[in-house]
Design an enzyme around this catalytic site. Sequence first.
Site, PDB file in Angstrom:
ATOM      1  N   SER A  89       0.804  -1.090   0.029  1.00  0.00           N
ATOM      2  CA  SER A  89      -0.039  -0.016   0.019  1.00  0.00           C
ATOM      3  C   SER A  89       0.797   1.133  -0.007  1.00  0.00           C
ATOM      4  O   SER A  89       0.326   2.123  -0.606  1.00  0.00           O
ATOM      5  CB  SER A  89      -1.003   0.148   1.316  1.00  0.00           C
ATOM      6  N   GLY A 118      -5.134  12.181  -0.420  1.00  0.00           N
ATOM      7  CA  GLY A 118      -6.356  12.408   0.309  1.00  0.00           C
ATOM      8  C   GLY A 118      -7.513  12.641  -0.447  1.00  0.00           C
ATOM      9  O   GLY A 118      -7.702  13.717  -1.124  1.00  0.00           O
ATOM     10  N   GLY A 156      -4.914 -25.653   9.928  1.00  0.00           N
ATOM     11  CA  GLY A 156      -5.781 -25.810  11.202  1.00  0.00           C
ATOM     12  C   GLY A 156      -5.389 -24.959  12.116  1.00  0.00           C
ATOM     13  O   GLY A 156      -5.348 -23.554  11.780  1.00  0.00           O
ATOM     14  N   GLU A 200      -9.656   1.689  -2.547  1.00  0.00           N
ATOM     15  CA  GLU A 200      -9.507   1.758  -4.094  1.00  0.00           C
ATOM     16  C   GLU A 200     -10.805   1.161  -5.044  1.00  0.00           C
ATOM     17  O   GLU A 200     -10.681   0.604  -5.900  1.00  0.00           O
ATOM     18  CB  GLU A 200      -8.376   1.142  -4.538  1.00  0.00           C
TER      19      GLU A 200
HETATM   20  P1  FAD Z   1     -19.082   3.324   1.881  1.00  0.00           P
HETATM   21  O1  FAD Z   1     -18.749   4.040   0.643  1.00  0.00           O
HETATM   22  O2  FAD Z   1     -19.769   4.207   2.954  1.00  0.00           O
HETATM   23  O3  FAD Z   1     -19.502   1.889   1.504  1.00  0.00           O
HETATM   24  C1  FAD Z   1     -20.203   0.846   2.395  1.00  0.00           C
HETATM   25  C2  FAD Z   1     -20.566  -0.242   1.607  1.00  0.00           C
HETATM   26  O4  FAD Z   1     -21.670   0.097   0.908  1.00  0.00           O
HETATM   27  C3  FAD Z   1     -19.525  -0.817   0.845  1.00  0.00           C
HETATM   28  O5  FAD Z   1     -19.991  -2.209   0.994  1.00  0.00           O
HETATM   29  C4  FAD Z   1     -20.118  -0.293  -0.573  1.00  0.00           C
HETATM   30  O6  FAD Z   1     -19.566  -1.373  -1.575  1.00  0.00           O
HETATM   31  C5  FAD Z   1     -21.557  -0.141  -0.421  1.00  0.00           C
HETATM   32  N1  FAD Z   1     -22.013   0.977  -1.217  1.00  0.00           N
HETATM   33  C6  FAD Z   1     -21.594   2.344  -1.184  1.00  0.00           C
HETATM   34  N2  FAD Z   1     -22.525   2.852  -2.399  1.00  0.00           N
HETATM   35  C7  FAD Z   1     -22.881   1.987  -2.950  1.00  0.00           C
HETATM   36  C8  FAD Z   1     -23.994   1.903  -4.250  1.00  0.00           C
HETATM   37  N3  FAD Z   1     -24.088   2.963  -4.797  1.00  0.00           N
HETATM   38  N4  FAD Z   1     -24.528   0.486  -4.498  1.00  0.00           N
HETATM   39  C9  FAD Z   1     -24.276  -0.396  -3.970  1.00  0.00           C
HETATM   40  N5  FAD Z   1     -23.297  -0.633  -2.805  1.00  0.00           N
HETATM   41  C10 FAD Z   1     -22.833   0.614  -2.300  1.00  0.00           C
HETATM   42  N6  FAD Z   1      -8.639   6.521   0.942  1.00  0.00           N
HETATM   43  C11 FAD Z   1      -7.861   7.826   0.383  1.00  0.00           C
HETATM   44  O7  FAD Z   1      -8.375   8.484  -0.215  1.00  0.00           O
HETATM   45  N7  FAD Z   1      -6.500   7.585   0.584  1.00  0.00           N
HETATM   46  C12 FAD Z   1      -5.969   6.370   1.090  1.00  0.00           C
HETATM   47  O8  FAD Z   1      -4.814   6.224   1.057  1.00  0.00           O
HETATM   48  C13 FAD Z   1      -6.979   5.520   1.608  1.00  0.00           C
HETATM   49  N8  FAD Z   1      -6.453   4.266   2.353  1.00  0.00           N
HETATM   50  C14 FAD Z   1      -7.186   3.339   2.961  1.00  0.00           C
HETATM   51  C15 FAD Z   1      -6.512   2.562   3.743  1.00  0.00           C
HETATM   52  C16 FAD Z   1      -7.402   1.783   4.666  1.00  0.00           C
HETATM   53  C17 FAD Z   1      -6.660   0.580   5.619  1.00  0.00           C
HETATM   54  C18 FAD Z   1      -8.583   1.651   4.357  1.00  0.00           C
HETATM   55  C19 FAD Z   1      -9.586   0.790   5.019  1.00  0.00           C
HETATM   56  C20 FAD Z   1      -9.295   2.499   3.516  1.00  0.00           C
HETATM   57  C21 FAD Z   1      -8.510   3.359   2.755  1.00  0.00           C
HETATM   58  N9  FAD Z   1      -9.191   4.513   2.004  1.00  0.00           N
HETATM   59  C22 FAD Z   1      -8.242   5.470   1.711  1.00  0.00           C
HETATM   60  C23 FAD Z   1     -10.319   4.721   2.022  1.00  0.00           C
HETATM   61  C24 FAD Z   1     -11.327   3.647   0.843  1.00  0.00           C
HETATM   62  O9  FAD Z   1     -10.890   3.977  -0.420  1.00  0.00           O
HETATM   63  C25 FAD Z   1     -12.670   3.771   1.158  1.00  0.00           C
HETATM   64  O10 FAD Z   1     -12.829   3.206   2.547  1.00  0.00           O
HETATM   65  C26 FAD Z   1     -13.542   3.239   0.300  1.00  0.00           C
HETATM   66  O11 FAD Z   1     -13.541   3.880  -0.943  1.00  0.00           O
HETATM   67  C27 FAD Z   1     -14.970   2.863   0.486  1.00  0.00           C
HETATM   68  O12 FAD Z   1     -15.446   4.016   1.237  1.00  0.00           O
HETATM   69  P2  FAD Z   1     -16.366   3.810   2.753  1.00  0.00           P
HETATM   70  O13 FAD Z   1     -15.319   3.171   3.525  1.00  0.00           O
HETATM   71  O14 FAD Z   1     -16.588   5.195   3.206  1.00  0.00           O
HETATM   72  O15 FAD Z   1     -17.762   2.817   2.449  1.00  0.00           O
END
Ligand code: FAD
Length: 390
Positions: free
Chosen positions: A96, A135, A345, A369
Amino acid sequence: PKAFSAPDYYLLDDVLSSEHIMVRDAARSWVNKAIIPIIDEHAQNATFPKQVIGGLAEIGAFGPMIPENYGGAGLDYISYGLLMQEIERGDSGIRSTASVQSSLVMYPIYAYGTEAQKKHFLPKLASGEYMGAFGLTEPNHGSNPGGMETKFKDQGDHYLLNGAKMWISNAPFADVAVVWAKDENGRIHGLLVERGMEGFTTPETHNKWSLRASATGELHFDNVKIPKKNLLPGKNGLSAPLHCLDSARYGISWGAIGAAMDCYDTALRYAKERMQFGKPIAAFQLQQKKLAEMVTEITKAQLLAHRLGQLKNKGKASSAMISMAKRNNVAMALQVARESRQILGAMGISGEFSIMRHMMNLESVVTYEGTHDIHLLITGADITGIPAFK
Ligand code: FAD
């Protein structure tokens, strides 16, 4: 035997160039030496191993596809993919860091930056002297980044930036962050926000059960004065960050294969050695089914990634093609990790083996992503012409 042996069932090594093999083998031996021996302790303690930064730079993992005159390695996309595969065989969190630095920080500076920005930042990012963060995600906007609330105002000789980003890899130690924010007209632009700017803070996110060896944090902007020279002028609108994500997602589609190869290889070796009922467990049909299905899925993922790499080299890989590979290959790796863990296991839950760490890491990889769901909807939109998620 302890040594890792990479599955290559369809002899893909035959179609790699000597440069690909050289890059891959150098990365593989560096991972054996620099990541494998230390990674469990860092993951257990939730610390990022800063000592790997120099080695990542040396194997060309920071900006592999950035031209050499800006400090990059000037490699093709197959080499980039192979690097991500090898690093993620070590740990998804370390991969990452390399993905963010290369595709989400160096790439936008290279593609959208001024000559002065490229000359100042790219060589320092390639050598690891500077570390970067990207970001985009905010507390209220993950899958829907177009709704972002972070904004900047033109104040004549500078911009004033306000807002917050969340879940940002490398944030706690990044020297520079590529931050996506809206101008007064609601148009998205990229800004280079540097550590030390007044009002810019990067609190670390604790208590993760996944990517524990990767530092994740927030980016807070409280009336941060951004010099005008820190705006990326080359591209604006939501497609600017999405284009960077294409490059990172491409790397992830290879990286996930690395994690899967490590789990499969570990499970195969264990199954041949572990005796139950007077036989190695590899002699039982149920265990053979698991192993045979794993190597089949890994082989399919390798072929997908390889062909995607060829298309990427020709500039013919669409965003939707990349979504398909990211989604398929990460889900495959997660499945392989879960099956491999069962083959070991009780030993499967121990940090003495890499499998449970890969499995927990991949829960982030399947979400960041672009989530597993969103990538499916991208394929759906591509084949029907009707976006179901907007
Ligand atoms: P949400 O968008 O709230 O989604 C929640 C659930 O709803 C998911 O299962 C999703 O598939 C579903 N969902 C949402 N919209 C729809 C739709 N229209 N139809 C059907 N299902 C839907 N971001 C950065 O900008 N920079 C980084 O460096 C970065 N690093 C990260 C590192 C880690 C360890 C993690 C966990 C995340 C990181 N992220 C980063 C953020 C990551 O890209 C987001 O978590 C991701 O885009 C999903 O957004 P969310 O967590 O807000 O989930």
